[in-house]
Design an enzyme around this catalytic site. Structure first.
Site, PDB file in Angstrom:
ATOM      1  N   SER A   1       6.650  12.176  -1.045  1.00  0.00           N
ATOM      2  CA  SER A   1       7.999  11.964  -0.536  1.00  0.00           C
ATOM      3  C   SER A   1       8.702  10.963  -1.439  1.00  0.00           C
ATOM      4  CB  SER A   1       7.938  11.415   0.897  1.00  0.00           C
ATOM      5  OG  SER A   1       9.218  10.994   1.327  1.00  0.00           O
TER       6      SER A   1
ATOM      7  N   TYR B   1       4.637   5.389   7.359  1.00  0.00           N
ATOM      8  CA  TYR B   1       4.824   6.650   6.629  1.00  0.00           C
ATOM      9  C   TYR B   1       5.018   6.368   5.144  1.00  0.00           C
ATOM     10  CZ  TYR B   1       6.950  11.050   5.139  1.00  0.00           C
ATOM     11  OH  TYR B   1       7.250  12.217   4.474  1.00  0.00           O
TER      12      TYR B   1
END
Length: 226
Positions: free
Chosen positions: A136, A149
């Site tokens: 990501s 995350y």
């Protein structure tokens, strides 16, 4: 026959990637929790003429991941592994529980490690294979209310980089693809507008899984969208 293992294929990027491989005449192993959505992905891939096996596994559970990995490793090794599954709980650091921290790192980081560790020996013996991590853009920056995350995605990039060094001259390569804002349910509540589709990311993952030169070993591919 080319075989790809994809995690998190019930929706979003994982589903689009599985179907992208199927359109390229690649058979599939779909690893994850059994659901109507995962069965639908398998059904659509079979309709494209591919063989598809679902391997039930809760990626939060280390024992289940190891069991599923061992089961897959007992067969001919996949040609491609796409580590796509991920979870996020959007909370401040103060409000994040230890359970929520552990669950995010278990799915996002520990599961890819366990699967890679189990399947890598056969890929190396064969002298070929591709291991693609879906990271990501969060692996390059900090974002409020997503610290665990982001930490897991930074760690995925670091793990991939170290793995790449171990894969030198083996015929196996690994890369990480780092999408930004993708139009998936995971983006809900982030405050960001989608800048790309799951299919945009899937085409990139399929490219690195099947077509990219081995010279991309250790590469990090950032996708910012349009």
């Amino acid at each position: 026959m080319t075989l790809a293992l994809v995690t998190g294929a019930s929706r979003g990027i994982g589903r689009a990637t599985a179907l992208g491989f199927a359109r390229r005449q690649v058979d599939l192993v779909l690893l994850g929790r059994v659901s109507d959505a995962l069965e639908q992905t398998a059904h659509e891939a079979r309709a494209l003429g591919r063989q598809v096996e679902i391997v039930p596994c809760d990626l939060e559970d280390a024992a289940q991941v190891q069991g599923a990995a061992d089961a897959v490793a007992a067969r001919p090794a996949p040609d491609v592994i796409v580590h796509n599954a991920a979870v996020i709980f959007r909370k401040s650091v103060e409000d994040t529980t230890l359970e929520e921290w552990d669950r995010q790192l278990a799915v996002n980081l520990r599961a890819p490690f366990l699967l890679t560790r189990a399947l890598l020996p056969a890929m190396k013996r064969r002298g070929s294979g591709r291991i693609v991590f879906v990271g990501s853009i969060s692996a390059t920056l900090g974002t409020a209310r997503s610290a665990p995350y982001n930490a897991s995605k930074w760690a995925v990039s670091g793990f991939m980089k170290s793995l790449a060094q171990e894969l030198t001259d083996t015929g196996v390569m690994t890369v990480a693809v780092l999408p930004g804002s993708v139009a998936t349910t995971m983006l809900n509540g982030s405050g960001f507008e989608p800048r790309m589709t799951p299919e945009d990311v899937a085409r990139t993952l399929v490219h690195y899984g099947l077509d990219a030169p081995l010279a991309h070993n250790g590469g990090v591919v950032e996708m910012f969208g349009t």
